[in-house]
Design an enzyme around this catalytic site. Structure first.
Site, PDB file in Angstrom:
ATOM      1  N   GLY A  60     -62.485  55.202  -2.045  1.00 43.30           N
ATOM      2  CA  GLY A  60     -61.755  55.160  -0.782  1.00 43.30           C
ATOM      3  C   GLY A  60     -62.321  56.202   0.157  1.00 43.30           C
ATOM      4  O   GLY A  60     -63.008  57.129  -0.287  1.00 43.30           O
ATOM      5  N   CYS A  87     -65.173  57.073  -8.002  1.00 43.79           N
ATOM      6  CA  CYS A  87     -65.303  57.878  -6.791  1.00 43.79           C
ATOM      7  C   CYS A  87     -63.966  58.508  -6.399  1.00 43.79           C
ATOM      8  O   CYS A  87     -63.465  59.360  -7.112  1.00 43.79           O
ATOM      9  CB  CYS A  87     -65.907  57.022  -5.682  1.00 43.79           C
ATOM     10  SG  CYS A  87     -66.558  58.009  -4.351  1.00 43.79           S
ATOM     11  N   TYR A  88     -63.339  58.068  -5.301  1.00 46.72           N
ATOM     12  CA  TYR A  88     -62.033  58.635  -4.947  1.00 46.72           C
ATOM     13  C   TYR A  88     -61.064  58.515  -6.124  1.00 46.72           C
ATOM     14  O   TYR A  88     -60.273  59.428  -6.398  1.00 46.72           O
ATOM     15  CB  TYR A  88     -61.456  57.922  -3.716  1.00 46.72           C
ATOM     16  CG  TYR A  88     -60.065  58.416  -3.333  1.00 46.72           C
ATOM     17  CD1 TYR A  88     -59.915  59.495  -2.477  1.00 46.72           C
ATOM     18  CD2 TYR A  88     -58.914  57.809  -3.851  1.00 46.72           C
ATOM     19  CE1 TYR A  88     -58.647  59.973  -2.149  1.00 46.72           C
ATOM     20  CE2 TYR A  88     -57.660  58.274  -3.530  1.00 46.72           C
ATOM     21  CZ  TYR A  88     -57.524  59.349  -2.673  1.00 46.72           C
ATOM     22  OH  TYR A  88     -56.281  59.813  -2.356  1.00 46.72           O
ATOM     23  N   HIS A 175     -70.808  54.568  -7.863  1.00 40.95           N
ATOM     24  CA  HIS A 175     -70.229  53.217  -7.738  1.00 40.95           C
ATOM     25  C   HIS A 175     -70.929  52.235  -8.679  1.00 40.95           C
ATOM     26  O   HIS A 175     -71.987  51.722  -8.341  1.00 40.95           O
ATOM     27  CB  HIS A 175     -70.344  52.730  -6.293  1.00 40.95           C
ATOM     28  CG  HIS A 175     -69.421  53.450  -5.368  1.00 40.95           C
ATOM     29  ND1 HIS A 175     -68.122  53.041  -5.152  1.00 40.95           N
ATOM     30  CD2 HIS A 175     -69.584  54.581  -4.642  1.00 40.95           C
ATOM     31  CE1 HIS A 175     -67.530  53.879  -4.324  1.00 40.95           C
ATOM     32  NE2 HIS A 175     -68.389  54.824  -3.997  1.00 40.95           N
ATOM     33  N   GLU A 177     -70.102  49.279  -9.214  1.00 42.70           N
ATOM     34  CA  GLU A 177     -69.919  47.895  -8.773  1.00 42.70           C
ATOM     35  C   GLU A 177     -70.999  47.408  -7.807  1.00 42.70           C
ATOM     36  O   GLU A 177     -71.099  46.220  -7.542  1.00 42.70           O
ATOM     37  CB  GLU A 177     -68.531  47.728  -8.130  1.00 42.70           C
ATOM     38  CG  GLU A 177     -68.301  48.445  -6.800  1.00 42.70           C
ATOM     39  CD  GLU A 177     -67.902  49.926  -6.934  1.00 42.70           C
ATOM     40  OE1 GLU A 177     -68.222  50.525  -7.976  1.00 42.70           O
ATOM     41  OE2 GLU A 177     -67.290  50.465  -6.000  1.00 42.70           O
ATOM     42  N   SER A 229     -60.228  18.515   5.531  1.00 45.35           N
ATOM     43  CA  SER A 229     -61.216  18.591   6.602  1.00 45.35           C
ATOM     44  C   SER A 229     -62.594  18.159   6.127  1.00 45.35           C
ATOM     45  O   SER A 229     -63.481  17.898   6.929  1.00 45.35           O
ATOM     46  CB  SER A 229     -61.297  20.036   7.117  1.00 45.35           C
ATOM     47  OG  SER A 229     -61.906  20.858   6.124  1.00 45.35           O
ATOM     48  N   GLY A 230     -62.776  18.121   4.810  1.00 44.07           N
ATOM     49  CA  GLY A 230     -64.113  17.816   4.295  1.00 44.07           C
ATOM     50  C   GLY A 230     -64.886  19.085   3.988  1.00 44.07           C
ATOM     51  O   GLY A 230     -65.978  19.033   3.433  1.00 44.07           O
ATOM     52  N   GLY A 231     -64.329  20.259   4.359  1.00 41.73           N
ATOM     53  CA  GLY A 231     -64.951  21.532   3.995  1.00 41.73           C
ATOM     54  C   GLY A 231     -64.705  21.824   2.518  1.00 41.73           C
ATOM     55  O   GLY A 231     -63.912  21.127   1.870  1.00 41.73           O
ATOM     56  N   VAL A 232     -65.365  22.858   2.000  1.00 44.00           N
ATOM     57  CA  VAL A 232     -65.273  23.136   0.566  1.00 44.00           C
ATOM     58  C   VAL A 232     -63.827  23.395   0.132  1.00 44.00           C
ATOM     59  O   VAL A 232     -63.346  22.804  -0.833  1.00 44.00           O
ATOM     60  CB  VAL A 232     -66.087  24.409   0.188  1.00 44.00           C
ATOM     61  CG1 VAL A 232     -66.201  24.535  -1.308  1.00 44.00           C
ATOM     62  CG2 VAL A 232     -67.434  24.401   0.836  1.00 44.00           C
ATOM     63  N   ASP A 233     -63.133  24.289   0.836  1.00 41.75           N
ATOM     64  CA  ASP A 233     -61.820  24.730   0.362  1.00 41.75           C
ATOM     65  C   ASP A 233     -60.810  23.580   0.323  1.00 41.75           C
ATOM     66  O   ASP A 233     -60.159  23.352  -0.691  1.00 41.75           O
ATOM     67  CB  ASP A 233     -61.276  25.865   1.238  1.00 41.75           C
ATOM     68  CG  ASP A 233     -62.270  27.006   1.351  1.00 41.75           C
ATOM     69  OD1 ASP A 233     -63.175  27.059   0.500  1.00 41.75           O
ATOM     70  OD2 ASP A 233     -62.144  27.818   2.282  1.00 41.75           O
ATOM     71  N   SER A 234     -60.700  22.851   1.437  1.00 46.12           N
ATOM     72  CA  SER A 234     -59.681  21.796   1.435  1.00 46.12           C
ATOM     73  C   SER A 234     -60.083  20.669   0.480  1.00 46.12           C
ATOM     74  O   SER A 234     -59.223  20.029  -0.133  1.00 46.12           O
ATOM     75  CB  SER A 234     -59.402  21.276   2.845  1.00 46.12           C
ATOM     76  OG  SER A 234     -60.479  20.547   3.353  1.00 46.12           O
ATOM     77  N   LYS A 374     -64.735  32.797  -2.746  1.00 40.85           N
ATOM     78  CA  LYS A 374     -65.433  31.584  -2.301  1.00 40.85           C
ATOM     79  C   LYS A 374     -66.396  31.036  -3.364  1.00 40.85           C
ATOM     80  O   LYS A 374     -66.451  29.834  -3.599  1.00 40.85           O
ATOM     81  CB  LYS A 374     -66.207  31.913  -1.019  1.00 40.85           C
ATOM     82  CG  LYS A 374     -66.802  30.723  -0.325  1.00 40.85           C
ATOM     83  CD  LYS A 374     -65.769  30.100   0.576  1.00 40.85           C
ATOM     84  CE  LYS A 374     -66.334  28.963   1.381  1.00 40.85           C
ATOM     85  NZ  LYS A 374     -65.327  28.457   2.322  1.00 40.85           N
TER      86      LYS A 374
END
Ligand code: XMP
Length: 518
Positions: A60, A87-88, A175, A177, A229-234, A374
């Site tokens: 942080g 770290c923090y 870090h 990560e 909508s045809g997008g990935v998520d929907s 995603k």
């Protein structure tokens, strides 16, 4: 607090505001262990109810001595659960367990080298000398808490890692990560598997199975509406829910006439014909064009499109008897954003969704992807057998081509844009660049310029090519596309698209520009 899923092995990440917190979660999940990020001040009862197999304290920006420094409940160290401070998180652990922290003479930021001094579970199977890590801190540990041992040091941090193995408490100044700590994944996996004794059971296959069961339970015999909508998520939401409740899922697809070439047909082919979804298509091309007529202001365009979408969607949704739920493709970053203790960032562009509808129609929300990043959504899509073309699709804005056609929106302009866009996508696919890019698209500029074709003078429009690389759309850089590819795209657009005689390449990064032009 209610937790949707009860995985046996789950890691809790407490967020102290580091820009890398999401990365920690990504790394843990890549190692097939489920984890969630929660704010640093999560109540102890909620932490206990979460049943973590381990807790990670993120980094942080604060100093532990700041008057406003974020502090978590110190009882987490005596829950008998392993803790890793980063770290923090390390400095906080040191301070709360009665060690001492001081300001370092100089801030240590960037690559550093540590040497591992003592064997421990955390550094098991990791080189002991000259280990490359990424540092980013101002404070450092001056005195270890009682019963802790120093595990590693760097030139600037005499205590670069510490631990109290008996209580399974560990902390690192660097870090693990970030990719700049090459052995970071091994260190995190040592924490997950050796110290917390997690089992790597979090896979997309297990996610799909559990999710289908949870959805069935939650929805019961009710009907669900989903904006497709045809997008990935929907698309992933729709197919997942269809697997759970079959024909009781009603997908509504609004064709606003602002879509890419062949898009509306493709959505129907894939979802109605192939997946056998209950799909209602609303062809609203004319009404969208009508409302957009003469409108040139980008925010105005966005609002008109957003509002009309909600209006049409709601009208259609009201026809579905006994609809009790609205399915949405909310992703984990949206969830983190909304529970984060940082203030929301200012609205630069209005994004639309089905805002207000759940309250007006008294619909409850189902958000099966709210635990996923995603790239995990893409893996779920693959698991569900969605075509690769949908899974790897670039994002496409809700207001569609209207915000890529600068000035007022016309049928002719849209036709030009669609053709130019098709050529760009074809060339990106053919050259293999598509998968490296966040987005590539055409923008039609509201200016004309002089050209010569054959022996004739032309006075036609200009297409700008936008191709950007990005990881999260918050920042982006223009892609260094090969000249040959740029040349082919330019030649094809000018030759194949009537009304265009010039192509320019947009070489602006975000910030200060944005990805879309409007
Ligand atoms: P900007 O232009 O703000 O875009 O840099 C960032 C990302 O968001 C997408 N975008 C939208 N997506 N509805 C959406 O669903 C919208 O109204 C919208 N506007 C921009 C844009 O394509 C880019 O990926």
């Amino acid at each position: 607090m209610a937790f949707d899923r009860l995985h046996e092995d789950r890691i809790l990440i407490l967020d102290f505001g580091s820009q890398y917190t999401q990365l920690i979660a990504r790394r843990v999940r890549e190692s097939h262990v489920y984890c969630e990020i929660h704010p640093f001040n999560m109540a102890l009862e909620s932490i206990q109810a979460f049943h973590p197999k381990g807790i990670i304290l993120s980094g942080g920006p604060s100093s532990v001595y700041d008057p406003e420094a974020p502090i978590s409940d110190p009882s987490i160290f005596s829950m008998g659960v392993p803790v890793l401070g980063i770290c923090y998180g390390m400095q906080l652990m040191a301070l709360q367990l009665k060690g001492a922290v001081e300001k370092a003479d100089r801030r240590e930021y960037g690559p550093a080298v540590i040497n591992v001094d003592l064997p421990s579970d955390l550094f098991q199977d990791i080189d002991r000398e000259e280990v490359r890590v990424w540092m980013s801190h101002g404070d450092r540990i001056l005195r270890l808490p009682p019963d802790f041992i120093a595990l590693a040091h760097s030139d600037n941090s005499p205590i670069a890692a510490m631990g109290q193995p008996a209580r399974r408490l560990y902390a690192v100044q660097f870090h693990p990560e970030v990719v700049h700590t090459p052995c970071g994944k091994d260190i995190l996996e040592n924490f997950l598997f050796r110290i917390c004794r997690c089992k790597p059971t979090w896979t997309m296959k297990s996610f799909v199975e559990t999710s289908i069961e949870t959805m069935r339970e939650k929805i019961g015999e009710d009907q669900v509406i989903c904006a497709l909508s045809g997008g990935v998520d929907s698309s992933v939401v729709a197919v997942l829910l269809h697997k759970a409740i079959g024909p009781r899922l009603h997908c509504i697809f609004v064709n606003n006439g602002l879509l890419r070439k062949g898009e509306a047909e493709s959505v129907q082919r894939v979802f109605r014909d192939h997946f056998d979804l209950n799909l209602i298509t609303v062809d609203a091309t004319d009404v969208f064009l009508e409302r957009l007529r003469g409108v040139t202001d980008p925010e105005q365009k966005r609002k008109i499109i957003g509002n009309l979408f909600v209006e049409l969607f709601e009208k259609e949704a009201r026809r579905i008897p006994n609809a009790r739920f609205l399915a949405q493709g909310t992703l984990y970053p949206d969830v983190i954003e909304s529970i984060s203790f940082k203030g929301p960032s200012a609205t630069i562009k209005t994004h639309h969704n089905v805002g207000g509808l759940p309250e007006r129609m008294r619909l409850k929300l189902v958000e099966p992807l709210r635990e996923l990043f995603k790239d995990e959504v893409r893996l779920v899509g693959r698991e569900l057998g969605l075509p690769e073309r949908i899974i790897m699709r670039h994002p496409f804005p809700g207001p569609g081509l209207a915000i890529r056609l600068l000035g007022s929106v016309s049928k002719e302009g849209l036709e030009i844009l669609r053709e130019a866009d098709r050529i760009i996508l074809e060339e990106m696919e053919a050259s293999g660049w598509s998968d490296h890019l966040w987005q590539a698209f055409a923008v039609l500029l509201p200016v004309r310029s002089v050209g010569v074709m054959g022996d004739e003078r032309t006075y036609d429009q200009v297409v700008a090519l936008r191709a950007v690389e990005s990881v999260d759309a918050m920042t982006a850089d223009w892609a260094r596309l090969p000249y040959e590819l740029l040349q082919r795209i330019s030649n094809r657009i000018i030759n194949e698209v009537k009304g265009v005689n010039r192509v320019v390449y947009d070489i602006s990064s975000k910030p200060p520009s944005t990805i879309e032009w409007e």
